[in-house]
Design a protein around this motif. Structure first.
Motif, PDB file in Angstrom:
ATOM      1  N   UNK A  80       0.829  -1.182   0.000  1.00  0.00           N
ATOM      2  CA  UNK A  80       0.000   0.000   0.000  1.00  0.00           C
ATOM      3  C   UNK A  80       0.867   1.236   0.000  1.00  0.00           C
ATOM      4  N   UNK A  81       0.279   2.365  -0.320  1.00  0.00           N
ATOM      5  CA  UNK A  81       1.049   3.581  -0.505  1.00  0.00           C
ATOM      6  C   UNK A  81       1.572   4.116   0.818  1.00  0.00           C
ATOM      7  N   UNK A  82       2.842   4.471   0.820  1.00  0.00           N
ATOM      8  CA  UNK A  82       3.453   5.103   1.978  1.00  0.00           C
ATOM      9  C   UNK A  82       3.347   6.620   1.864  1.00  0.00           C
ATOM     10  N   UNK A  83       3.988   7.159   0.860  1.00  0.00           N
ATOM     11  CA  UNK A  83       3.962   8.593   0.628  1.00  0.00           C
ATOM     12  C   UNK A  83       3.958   8.836  -0.858  1.00  0.00           C
ATOM     13  N   UNK A  84       3.661  10.059  -1.273  1.00  0.00           N
ATOM     14  CA  UNK A  84       3.596  10.318  -2.706  1.00  0.00           C
ATOM     15  C   UNK A  84       4.018  11.723  -3.024  1.00  0.00           C
ATOM     16  N   UNK A  85       4.519  11.887  -4.251  1.00  0.00           N
ATOM     17  CA  UNK A  85       4.831  13.218  -4.756  1.00  0.00           C
ATOM     18  C   UNK A  85       4.420  13.285  -6.205  1.00  0.00           C
ATOM     19  N   UNK A  86       4.059  14.461  -6.667  1.00  0.00           N
ATOM     20  CA  UNK A  86       3.788  14.647  -8.095  1.00  0.00           C
ATOM     21  C   UNK A  86       5.117  14.909  -8.801  1.00  0.00           C
ATOM     22  N   UNK A  87       5.244  14.504 -10.083  1.00  0.00           N
ATOM     23  CA  UNK A  87       6.497  14.714 -10.788  1.00  0.00           C
ATOM     24  C   UNK A  87       6.884  16.173 -10.925  1.00  0.00           C
ATOM     25  N   UNK A  88       5.929  17.066 -11.101  1.00  0.00           N
ATOM     26  CA  UNK A  88       6.211  18.487 -11.272  1.00  0.00           C
ATOM     27  C   UNK A  88       6.552  19.088  -9.916  1.00  0.00           C
ATOM     28  N   UNK A  89       7.805  19.566  -9.711  1.00  0.00           N
ATOM     29  CA  UNK A  89       8.164  20.092  -8.403  1.00  0.00           C
ATOM     30  C   UNK A  89       7.233  21.192  -7.925  1.00  0.00           C
ATOM     31  N   UNK A  90       6.662  21.949  -8.825  1.00  0.00           N
ATOM     32  CA  UNK A  90       5.780  23.039  -8.410  1.00  0.00           C
ATOM     33  C   UNK A  90       4.456  22.524  -7.872  1.00  0.00           C
ATOM     34  N   UNK A  91       4.169  21.230  -8.124  1.00  0.00           N
ATOM     35  CA  UNK A  91       2.893  20.676  -7.682  1.00  0.00           C
ATOM     36  C   UNK A  91       3.082  19.496  -6.743  1.00  0.00           C
ATOM     37  N   UNK A  92       4.304  19.321  -6.243  1.00  0.00           N
ATOM     38  CA  UNK A  92       4.594  18.155  -5.436  1.00  0.00           C
ATOM     39  C   UNK A  92       3.975  18.274  -4.061  1.00  0.00           C
ATOM     40  N   UNK A 140      -3.313   0.763  -5.695  1.00  0.00           N
ATOM     41  CA  UNK A 140      -2.587   1.891  -6.286  1.00  0.00           C
ATOM     42  C   UNK A 140      -3.513   2.690  -7.192  1.00  0.00           C
ATOM     43  N   UNK A 141      -4.317   1.977  -7.986  1.00  0.00           N
ATOM     44  CA  UNK A 141      -5.264   2.645  -8.882  1.00  0.00           C
ATOM     45  C   UNK A 141      -6.227   3.519  -8.106  1.00  0.00           C
ATOM     46  N   UNK A 142      -6.781   2.994  -7.015  1.00  0.00           N
ATOM     47  CA  UNK A 142      -7.738   3.765  -6.220  1.00  0.00           C
ATOM     48  C   UNK A 142      -7.093   5.021  -5.656  1.00  0.00           C
ATOM     49  N   UNK A 143      -5.844   4.911  -5.206  1.00  0.00           N
ATOM     50  CA  UNK A 143      -5.163   6.073  -4.660  1.00  0.00           C
ATOM     51  C   UNK A 143      -4.837   7.123  -5.701  1.00  0.00           C
ATOM     52  N   UNK A 144      -4.750   6.694  -6.959  1.00  0.00           N
ATOM     53  CA  UNK A 144      -4.423   7.626  -8.038  1.00  0.00           C
ATOM     54  C   UNK A 144      -5.657   8.121  -8.780  1.00  0.00           C
ATOM     55  N   UNK A 145      -6.829   7.596  -8.434  1.00  0.00           N
ATOM     56  CA  UNK A 145      -8.048   8.049  -9.090  1.00  0.00           C
ATOM     57  C   UNK A 145      -8.370   7.309 -10.368  1.00  0.00           C
ATOM     58  N   UNK A 146      -7.834   6.097 -10.542  1.00  0.00           N
ATOM     59  CA  UNK A 146      -8.181   5.280 -11.705  1.00  0.00           C
ATOM     60  C   UNK A 146      -9.274   4.304 -11.303  1.00  0.00           C
ATOM     61  N   UNK A 147     -10.134   3.957 -12.239  1.00  0.00           N
ATOM     62  CA  UNK A 147     -11.196   2.988 -11.985  1.00  0.00           C
ATOM     63  C   UNK A 147     -11.071   1.829 -12.950  1.00  0.00           C
TER      64      UNK A 147
END
Length: 435
Positions: A1-13, A274-281
């Protein structure tokens, strides 16, 4: 399960919420993406050591067996045991080995390595310093993708912060843009001769690499894990993981999701989680690309409950690879998506053998004709034949990866390929009313 997350774009991480179901707070507080939010930029040496403490000086000579017991697998794509790789260099070193830190990350969908270098540069350098001491190296090369500007800047500053204490000199080399530039023999070849093409081995880099010396080529995520294991031990590392393979791993989640980005998961986390945490169905997914361009497609039904664990995925014909999970929406054509990646693989060829120069180009062109509704009468039959003829005939493994990817596309999107060959239109476009 997900521990932590960051977005690839540093301005939106952002830093996500640590999980609590199977791991304690003490476990998550010291994992790769723990620490200050990525919007704060690269972690300084002062903050890094205030959070994790200094590297334990006594560990260097003992670290290889600790890594072997930990079960840490390399994160560059091949999944080779890290401890065994370090030992193979140490046995040949005689105090003159080289550590090549591989941060080329030429995989188009992956963002994990550049994020780690950009936001946790000292964790990567810790791993490189430990590796040098453990294998008996007197030089460290940071091989970082030329296009990864934030990562290179962060590492440059981090090295400058540590200049007075470094016992081994560190050289930063800009890896040329290119998919094959990150292959370990290509990285060594570029450092030695300015040519980023894979070499026909043996000898392997661990036998004779940079400047003819035994060379440890190790991915940046692998080194960062090693730096944490050195501090906390192999038993600590094995506390994470939900199946046969212990530990955590970074994933780049992309495609038809509402929350793309880099996530740290426990190995063995089901893909659906992982899909659920990322908003995929499930209903909103046509297919799933696992492992990046050197991996392959998986069908939704066969993969939704699949544990993201190399030990489980490999026997089922799937690749964990470089940790890419990309979701294809029902509005996208599987043949077209496969063709785009095959065209990239053909253009990314090192250009040094027939299977790459002619075989991959022919495969990419035939798939493009199928995708665009203008196939030759035998294009699909050719693809099926060529996918078996090219494998294991190249000067490097690049054509093997490309035809393996093609075979996955033919399997997952087989009905679409047949429909396109018969010029009956695109099913994806028919479903969305765009045909």
């Amino acid at each position: 399960m997900t521990l932590t997350s960051t977005r690839p774009d540093p301005s939106a991480t952002h830093t996500g919420t640590a999980f609590a179901r199977r791991a304690s707070a003490s476990q998550t507080s010291t994992r790769l993406l723990a620490g200050p939010p990525a919007v704060a930029g690269a972690e300084s040496l002062f903050d890094h050591r205030a959070r994790l403490g200094p590297l334990p000086g006594r560990v260097a000579t003992q670290l290889i067996p600790v890594l072997e017991r930990s079960g840490l697998l390399g994160r560059g794509g091949a999944g080779f045991p890290v401890g065994r790789k370090w030992r193979s260099v140490a046995e040949r070193s005689e105090g003159r080995a080289v550590v090549l830190v591989n941060g080329a990350e030429g995989e188009p969908l992956s963002r994990k390595d550049r994020n780690l270098m950009a936001f946790r540069p000292h964790l990567v350098i810790d791993g490189a310093v430990l590796a040098a001491a453990a294998v008996g190296a007197d030089a460290i090369v940071l091989y970082v993708g030329a296009e990864h500007a934030s990562a290179r800047a962060a590492l440059t500053r981090a090295v400058a912060e540590r200049t007075r204490e470094l016992a081994v000199p560190i050289q930063l080399v800009a890896a040329p843009v290119g998919y094959v530039s990150g292959e370990e023999s290509a990285a060594v070849h570029f450092v030695n001769a300015g040519d980023p093409r894979p070499t026909n081995v043996p000898p392997r880099p661990h036998e004779r690499g940079v400047h003819g010396r035994p060379t440890l080529v190790q991915n940046v995520e692998s080194l960062a894990h090693a730096a944490l294991i050195a501090r906390h031990g192999d038993a600590w590392y094995r506390q994470a993981g939900l199946g046969d393979t212990p530990g955590t791993a970074l994933l780049t989640v992309a495609g038809a999701v509402t929350q793309p980005g880099v996530r740290e998961i426990q190995i063995g986390t089901p893909l659906g989680e992982v899909a659920a945490g990322a908003g995929a169905t499930r209903e909103g997914t046509r297919g799933i690309l696992l492992g990046g361009y050197f991996g392959g497609w998986a069908g939704v039904d066969e993969a939704w409950n699949l544990p993201l664990d190399p030990a489980v995925m490999r026997p089922r014909g799937f690749a964990f690879g470089c940790g890419v999970v990309s979701f294809l929406s029902p509005a996208e054509c599987g043949v077209m998506a496969t063709g785009r990646i095959l065209d990239f693989m053909a253009r990314s060829s090192a250009g040094q053998c027939g299977p790459c120069v002619f075989g991959l180009r022919a495969i990419a062109d035939a798939t493009h004709r199928l995708a665009t509704g203008t196939p030759d009468p035998d294009d699909l039959a050719r693809l099926e034949r060529w996918s078996g003829e090219i494998a294991e005939r190249g000067a490097c493994r690049h054509p093997d990866g490309a035809v393996g990817f093609l075979r996955s596309g033919l399997r997952v999107f087989g009905d679409d390929f047949v429909r396109h060959q018969a010029r009956r239109g695109c099913e994806a476009r028919a479903r969305t009313g765009t045909n």
